[in-house]
Write a protein that holds these residues in place. Structure first.
Motif, PDB file in Angstrom:
ATOM      1  N   TYR A 187       3.072  -5.966   0.081  1.00  0.00           N
ATOM      2  CA  TYR A 187       1.775  -6.885   0.025  1.00  0.00           C
ATOM      3  C   TYR A 187       0.677  -6.490   1.109  1.00  0.00           C
ATOM      4  N   VAL A 188      -0.691  -6.673   0.527  1.00  0.00           N
ATOM      5  CA  VAL A 188      -1.523  -6.809   1.740  1.00  0.00           C
ATOM      6  C   VAL A 188      -1.420  -7.931   2.748  1.00  0.00           C
ATOM      7  N   PHE A 189      -1.609  -7.488   3.968  1.00  0.00           N
ATOM      8  CA  PHE A 189      -1.513  -8.496   4.887  1.00  0.00           C
ATOM      9  C   PHE A 189      -2.698  -8.867   5.589  1.00  0.00           C
ATOM     10  N   GLY A 236       1.787  -5.723  -4.191  1.00  0.00           N
ATOM     11  CA  GLY A 236       2.119  -4.753  -3.317  1.00  0.00           C
ATOM     12  C   GLY A 236       2.369  -3.418  -3.712  1.00  0.00           C
ATOM     13  N   CYS A 237       0.938  -2.871  -4.332  1.00  0.00           N
ATOM     14  CA  CYS A 237       1.454  -1.444  -4.876  1.00  0.00           C
ATOM     15  C   CYS A 237       0.655  -0.334  -3.849  1.00  0.00           C
ATOM     16  N   GLU A 238      -0.202  -1.082  -2.942  1.00  0.00           N
ATOM     17  CA  GLU A 238      -0.570  -0.431  -1.932  1.00  0.00           C
ATOM     18  C   GLU A 238      -1.757   0.794  -2.211  1.00  0.00           C
ATOM     19  N   ALA A 239      -2.139   0.682  -3.604  1.00  0.00           N
ATOM     20  CA  ALA A 239      -3.317   1.475  -4.033  1.00  0.00           C
ATOM     21  C   ALA A 239      -4.676   1.327  -3.049  1.00  0.00           C
ATOM     22  N   CYS A 240      -4.822   0.104  -2.674  1.00  0.00           N
ATOM     23  CA  CYS A 240      -6.071  -0.252  -1.631  1.00  0.00           C
ATOM     24  C   CYS A 240      -5.904   0.590  -0.534  1.00  0.00           C
TER      25      CYS A 240
HETATM   26  S1  SF4 Z   1      -4.453  -2.884  -4.680  1.00  0.00           S
HETATM   27 FE1  SF4 Z   1      -2.258  -3.597  -5.011  1.00  0.00          FE
HETATM   28  S2  SF4 Z   1      -1.381  -3.696  -2.976  1.00  0.00           S
HETATM   29 FE2  SF4 Z   1      -3.661  -3.672  -2.623  1.00  0.00          FE
HETATM   30  S3  SF4 Z   1      -4.330  -5.819  -2.671  1.00  0.00           S
HETATM   31 FE3  SF4 Z   1      -4.503  -4.924  -4.790  1.00  0.00          FE
HETATM   32  S4  SF4 Z   1      -2.239  -5.550  -5.499  1.00  0.00           S
HETATM   33 FE4  SF4 Z   1      -2.256  -5.767  -3.572  1.00  0.00          FE
END
Ligand code: SF4
Ligand code: SF4
Length: 87
Positions: free
Chosen positions: A16-18, A67-71
């Motif tokens: 997940y983004v932290f 929590g896909c980490e695409a970002c």
């Molecule tokens: S792209 Fe995925 S990991 Fe990044 S903020 Fe969006 S849902 Fe979370």
């Protein structure tokens, strides 16, 4: 830690983004475009006095993250930190 599976049954651990490095961010919006969960929000004004500031991406809705980490994959400045979560 929280563990899920892919459609094919392989183990998948969401990260997940932290945090986002606000100072390093150039406000390009790439991460915003690929996130399908409405987690991120571009900040362009100082919230105290509404003055324009150097744009940066913020985490507006952390609980929406899957929590896909695409970002992280599209960020040209490596601004993102992710974390696993204990079950
Ligand atoms: S792209 Fe995925 S990991 Fe990044 S903020 Fe969006 S849902 Fe979370
Ligand atoms: S992709 Fe990276 S540099 Fe661009 S807005 Fe998102 S966090 Fe900032």
């Amino acid at each position: 830690m929280r563990v899920f599976t892919t459609r094919g049954g392989k183990e998948w651990i969401p990260r997940y983004v932290f945090s986002i490095d606000k100072d390093n961010c150039i406000g390009c919006g790439r991460c915003y475009k690929v996130c399908g969960r409405d987690v991120l929000s571009l900040v362009e004004q100082d919230e105290d006095n509404d003055e324009d500031i150097k744009p940066y991406m913020d985490i507006a809705n952390p609980d929406n993250c899957i929590g896909c980490e695409a970002c992280s994959r599209v960020c040209p400045k490596k601004c993102f930190t992710h974390m696993e979560v204990q079950a």
